[in-house]
Motif scaffolding. Structure first.
Motif, PDB file in Angstrom:
ATOM      1  N   ALA A 221       7.433  -7.480  42.749  1.00 63.57           N
ATOM      2  CA  ALA A 221       7.247  -8.206  44.074  1.00 63.57           C
ATOM      3  C   ALA A 221       8.032  -9.217  44.674  1.00 63.57           C
ATOM      4  O   ALA A 221       8.447  -9.867  45.642  1.00 63.57           O
ATOM      5  N   LEU A 222       8.661  -9.498  43.728  1.00 64.17           N
ATOM      6  CA  LEU A 222       9.839 -11.054  43.517  1.00 64.17           C
ATOM      7  C   LEU A 222      10.857 -10.443  45.030  1.00 64.17           C
ATOM      8  O   LEU A 222      10.561 -11.261  46.361  1.00 64.17           O
ATOM      9  N   ARG A 223      10.841  -9.270  44.964  1.00 64.84           N
ATOM     10  CA  ARG A 223      12.269  -9.195  45.914  1.00 64.84           C
ATOM     11  C   ARG A 223      11.737  -8.683  47.232  1.00 64.84           C
ATOM     12  O   ARG A 223      12.222  -9.276  48.379  1.00 64.84           O
ATOM     13  N   LEU A 224      10.125  -8.761  47.682  1.00 63.16           N
ATOM     14  CA  LEU A 224       9.737  -8.818  49.159  1.00 63.16           C
ATOM     15  C   LEU A 224       9.435 -10.475  49.231  1.00 63.16           C
ATOM     16  O   LEU A 224       9.395 -10.268  50.350  1.00 63.16           O
ATOM     17  N   HIS A 225       9.554 -11.060  48.802  1.00 63.32           N
ATOM     18  CA  HIS A 225      10.291 -12.474  49.272  1.00 63.32           C
ATOM     19  C   HIS A 225      11.356 -12.779  49.734  1.00 63.32           C
ATOM     20  O   HIS A 225      11.233 -13.585  50.397  1.00 63.32           O
ATOM     21  N   PHE A 226      12.532 -11.675  49.317  1.00 58.51           N
ATOM     22  CA  PHE A 226      13.860 -11.982  50.260  1.00 58.51           C
ATOM     23  C   PHE A 226      14.135 -10.970  51.249  1.00 58.51           C
ATOM     24  O   PHE A 226      15.165 -10.844  51.277  1.00 58.51           O
ATOM     25  N   GLY A 227      13.363  -9.641  51.394  1.00 59.06           N
ATOM     26  CA  GLY A 227      13.875  -9.572  53.003  1.00 59.06           C
ATOM     27  C   GLY A 227      13.924  -8.006  52.201  1.00 59.06           C
ATOM     28  O   GLY A 227      15.033  -6.912  52.648  1.00 59.06           O
ATOM     29  N   ILE A 228      14.212  -7.889  50.849  1.00 57.10           N
ATOM     30  CA  ILE A 228      14.535  -6.761  49.924  1.00 57.10           C
ATOM     31  C   ILE A 228      13.782  -5.289  50.660  1.00 57.10           C
ATOM     32  O   ILE A 228      12.364  -5.052  50.063  1.00 57.10           O
ATOM     33  N   PRO A 229      14.020  -4.146  51.314  1.00 58.52           N
ATOM     34  CA  PRO A 229      13.325  -3.017  51.957  1.00 58.52           C
ATOM     35  C   PRO A 229      12.249  -2.760  50.991  1.00 58.52           C
ATOM     36  O   PRO A 229      12.495  -2.519  49.413  1.00 58.52           O
ATOM     37  N   VAL A 230      10.796  -2.051  51.059  1.00 59.57           N
ATOM     38  CA  VAL A 230      10.128  -1.869  49.921  1.00 59.57           C
ATOM     39  C   VAL A 230      10.642  -0.881  49.237  1.00 59.57           C
ATOM     40  O   VAL A 230      10.227  -0.408  47.997  1.00 59.57           O
ATOM     41  N   GLN A 231      10.956   0.069  50.415  1.00 63.46           N
ATOM     42  CA  GLN A 231      11.315   1.884  49.641  1.00 63.46           C
ATOM     43  C   GLN A 231      12.515   1.477  48.860  1.00 63.46           C
ATOM     44  O   GLN A 231      13.272   2.214  47.326  1.00 63.46           O
ATOM     45  N   ASP A 232      13.583   0.324  48.929  1.00 66.28           N
ATOM     46  CA  ASP A 232      14.441  -0.416  47.808  1.00 66.28           C
ATOM     47  C   ASP A 232      14.263  -1.046  46.410  1.00 66.28           C
ATOM     48  O   ASP A 232      13.355  -1.811  45.859  1.00 66.28           O
ATOM     49  N   VAL A 233      13.309   0.056  45.613  1.00 69.61           N
ATOM     50  CA  VAL A 233      13.088   0.084  43.887  1.00 69.61           C
ATOM     51  C   VAL A 233      14.007  -0.195  42.718  1.00 69.61           C
ATOM     52  O   VAL A 233      13.088  -0.076  41.703  1.00 69.61           O
ATOM     53  N   GLY A 234      14.949  -0.121  42.827  1.00 72.23           N
ATOM     54  CA  GLY A 234      15.578  -0.041  41.703  1.00 72.23           C
ATOM     55  C   GLY A 234      15.544  -1.735  41.276  1.00 72.23           C
ATOM     56  O   GLY A 234      15.256  -2.760  41.759  1.00 72.23           O
ATOM     57  N   GLY A 235      16.027  -1.357  39.906  1.00 72.11           N
ATOM     58  CA  GLY A 235      16.524  -3.216  39.210  1.00 72.11           C
ATOM     59  C   GLY A 235      16.958  -2.722  37.884  1.00 72.11           C
ATOM     60  O   GLY A 235      16.348  -1.378  37.489  1.00 72.11           O
ATOM     61  N   TYR A 236      16.895  -3.751  37.423  1.00 73.47           N
ATOM     62  CA  TYR A 236      17.282  -3.746  35.867  1.00 73.47           C
ATOM     63  C   TYR A 236      16.395  -3.231  34.361  1.00 73.47           C
ATOM     64  O   TYR A 236      16.911  -2.412  34.172  1.00 73.47           O
ATOM     65  N   LEU A 237      15.144  -3.324  34.809  1.00 71.47           N
ATOM     66  CA  LEU A 237      14.296  -2.935  33.574  1.00 71.47           C
ATOM     67  C   LEU A 237      13.565  -1.766  33.905  1.00 71.47           C
ATOM     68  O   LEU A 237      12.912  -0.998  33.881  1.00 71.47           O
ATOM     69  N   ALA A 238      14.318  -0.846  35.401  1.00 76.87           N
ATOM     70  CA  ALA A 238      13.055   0.457  35.805  1.00 76.87           C
ATOM     71  C   ALA A 238      14.041   1.256  34.672  1.00 76.87           C
ATOM     72  O   ALA A 238      12.963   2.153  34.308  1.00 76.87           O
ATOM     73  N   ASP A 239      15.030   0.743  34.218  1.00 77.36           N
ATOM     74  CA  ASP A 239      15.275   1.417  32.705  1.00 77.36           C
ATOM     75  C   ASP A 239      15.997   0.858  31.895  1.00 77.36           C
ATOM     76  O   ASP A 239      17.084   0.662  31.688  1.00 77.36           O
ATOM     77  N   ARG A 240      15.414   1.305  30.483  1.00 74.65           N
ATOM     78  CA  ARG A 240      15.451  -0.441  29.526  1.00 74.65           C
ATOM     79  C   ARG A 240      17.418  -0.253  28.885  1.00 74.65           C
ATOM     80  O   ARG A 240      18.237  -0.580  28.959  1.00 74.65           O
ATOM     81  N   THR A 241      17.744   1.131  29.054  1.00 73.59           N
ATOM     82  CA  THR A 241      19.285   1.340  29.163  1.00 73.59           C
ATOM     83  C   THR A 241      19.630   0.826  29.907  1.00 73.59           C
ATOM     84  O   THR A 241      21.274   0.669  30.024  1.00 73.59           O
ATOM     85  N   ALA A 242      19.425   0.613  31.454  1.00 71.07           N
ATOM     86  CA  ALA A 242      19.939   0.038  31.881  1.00 71.07           C
ATOM     87  C   ALA A 242      19.945  -1.714  31.741  1.00 71.07           C
ATOM     88  O   ALA A 242      21.837  -2.640  32.385  1.00 71.07           O
ATOM     89  N   CYS A 243      19.191  -2.548  30.731  1.00 74.36           N
ATOM     90  CA  CYS A 243      19.313  -3.683  30.383  1.00 74.36           C
ATOM     91  C   CYS A 243      20.990  -4.691  30.357  1.00 74.36           C
ATOM     92  O   CYS A 243      20.873  -5.895  30.675  1.00 74.36           O
ATOM     93  N   GLN A 244      21.534  -3.599  29.390  1.00 73.36           N
ATOM     94  CA  GLN A 244      22.768  -4.548  29.582  1.00 73.36           C
ATOM     95  C   GLN A 244      24.001  -4.406  30.778  1.00 73.36           C
ATOM     96  O   GLN A 244      24.477  -5.111  30.068  1.00 73.36           O
ATOM     97  N   ASP A 245      23.220  -3.594  30.918  1.00 75.58           N
ATOM     98  CA  ASP A 245      24.283  -3.544  32.693  1.00 75.58           C
ATOM     99  C   ASP A 245      23.665  -4.907  33.650  1.00 75.58           C
ATOM    100  O   ASP A 245      23.551  -3.895  34.389  1.00 75.58           O
ATOM    101  N   TRP A 246      23.205  -5.600  33.579  1.00 73.42           N
ATOM    102  CA  TRP A 246      21.824  -6.096  34.537  1.00 73.42           C
ATOM    103  C   TRP A 246      23.262  -7.062  35.451  1.00 73.42           C
ATOM    104  O   TRP A 246      22.444  -6.602  36.577  1.00 73.42           O
ATOM    105  N   ARG A 247      24.142  -7.077  35.516  1.00 72.15           N
ATOM    106  CA  ARG A 247      25.220  -7.354  36.369  1.00 72.15           C
ATOM    107  C   ARG A 247      25.151  -6.652  37.875  1.00 72.15           C
ATOM    108  O   ARG A 247      25.626  -6.882  39.034  1.00 72.15           O
ATOM    109  N   ALA A 248      25.179  -5.024  37.536  1.00 72.25           N
ATOM    110  CA  ALA A 248      25.018  -4.414  38.289  1.00 72.25           C
ATOM    111  C   ALA A 248      23.959  -3.796  39.590  1.00 72.25           C
ATOM    112  O   ALA A 248      23.614  -3.796  40.549  1.00 72.25           O
ATOM    113  N   HIS A 249      22.447  -4.754  38.976  1.00 74.91           N
ATOM    114  CA  HIS A 249      21.381  -5.165  39.687  1.00 74.91           C
ATOM    115  C   HIS A 249      21.377  -6.413  40.793  1.00 74.91           C
ATOM    116  O   HIS A 249      20.352  -6.372  41.047  1.00 74.91           O
ATOM    117  N   LEU A 250      22.460  -7.244  39.954  1.00 74.65           N
ATOM    118  CA  LEU A 250      22.116  -8.446  41.757  1.00 74.65           C
ATOM    119  C   LEU A 250      21.995  -8.367  43.148  1.00 74.65           C
ATOM    120  O   LEU A 250      22.958  -7.209  42.914  1.00 74.65           O
TER     121      LEU A 250
END
Length: 274
Positions: free
Chosen positions: A43-72
């Motif tokens: 829910a943190l994204r909703l405080h900054f105008g990120i669209p509700v339908q934009d559901v991407g994030g670095y923990l949505a896929d555990r294998t992406a944790c090491q590539d966290w910069r790509a989700h900034l």
């Protein structure tokens, strides 16, 4: 490498709202901030105008944790957000189990985030005890625990004050000096709310960094997906948040006193955000 954890012993106390607005307050005071969402509610994204339908994030896929910069996401000058990402209940439970079994899934990226001591990392945690809290607490400069100004929070005070919600073992004792509290939803016109707040303030003493008024402006700001200091800077809650921000910053080392990083800052690609 300051790390502030925003925690709560239970849900529904306004933890995420305060995490978003405190991070915004820190960056307005000149501190570069990386805001990290560790709560599966995403829910943190909703405080900054990120669209509700934009559901991407670095923990949505555990294998992406090491590539966290790509989700900034740069959500304001000097403020980067790392969303959790949308997950189903089963995936959230699997993530928690994986983190419990292998803490490095989060510790390694977090150490990268903390590599530049001039950047303040603020992490919004799931409510209650969690593997995320167990993994991040040893790295934190401060755990800021949000309590609602209500009788049930006052009744839980002995449990909360002890720090046992941090988990079992030695962690609560080791972390006692870095555990501070913030009251939310204080209504001075309500005898019950005021009495609850006074009771908790007496028990917590100097560990209470401040209180935030019950204010409709906070809900309105979320509805407009804007920080409160943008939406209603003259509101009572905005004045409270400024005071709390200053009180929390007083507990941290000043940016001038921090050492310079010995290696290139890992967010070099986003350095312009600062």
């Amino acid at each position: 490498m300051p790390l502030i954890l925003i925690a709560s012993p239970k849900g529904g106390v306004g933890k995420t709202t305060l995490a978003a607005n405190l991070a915004d307050g820190f960056r307005r005071n000149g501190r570069p901030v990386l805001l990290l969402d560790l709560d599966p509610q995403n829910a943190l994204r909703l405080h900054f105008g990120i669209p509700v339908q934009d559901v991407g994030g670095y923990l949505a896929d555990r294998t992406a944790c090491q590539d966290w910069r790509a989700h900034l996401r740069q959500v304001a000058p000097g403020l980067l957000l790392l969303p959790h990402g949308a997950v189903e209940l089963r995936a959230a439970l699997e993530n928690a189990l994986a983190l419990e079994q292998d803490p490095s899934l989060l510790q390694a990226p977090l150490r990268d985030m903390l590599a530049d001591p001039s950047v303040l990392v603020v992490a919004d945690l799931p409510p209650g005890p969690s593997p995320a809290l167990q993994v991040t607490a040893p790295l934190a400069s401060l755990v800021l625990t949000v309590l609602q100004s209500e009788p049930i929070s006052a009744a839980m005070l002995a449990e909360v004050e002890s720090g046992r919600f941090l988990g079992s073992g030695t962690l609560p004792a080791l972390f006692a000096g870095r555990l501070h509290f913030l009251l939310n939803g204080v209504d001075l016109q309500s005898r019950l709310s005021r009495s609850s707040a006074e009771t908790m303030a007496r028990h917590l003493g100097p560990r209470l960094v401040g209180a935030v008024s019950r204010d409709e402006a906070l809900a309105e700001a979320l509805a407009y997906q804007r920080p409160l200091l943008d939406h209603a800077p003259q509101s009572a809650a905005a004045a409270d948040l400024r005071q709390v921000t200053a009180a929390v910053e007083a507990l941290l080392p000043s940016p001038e006193a921090l050492p310079q990083p010995a290696v290139a800052y890992p967010l070099t690609a986003s350095r312009g955000a600062w």
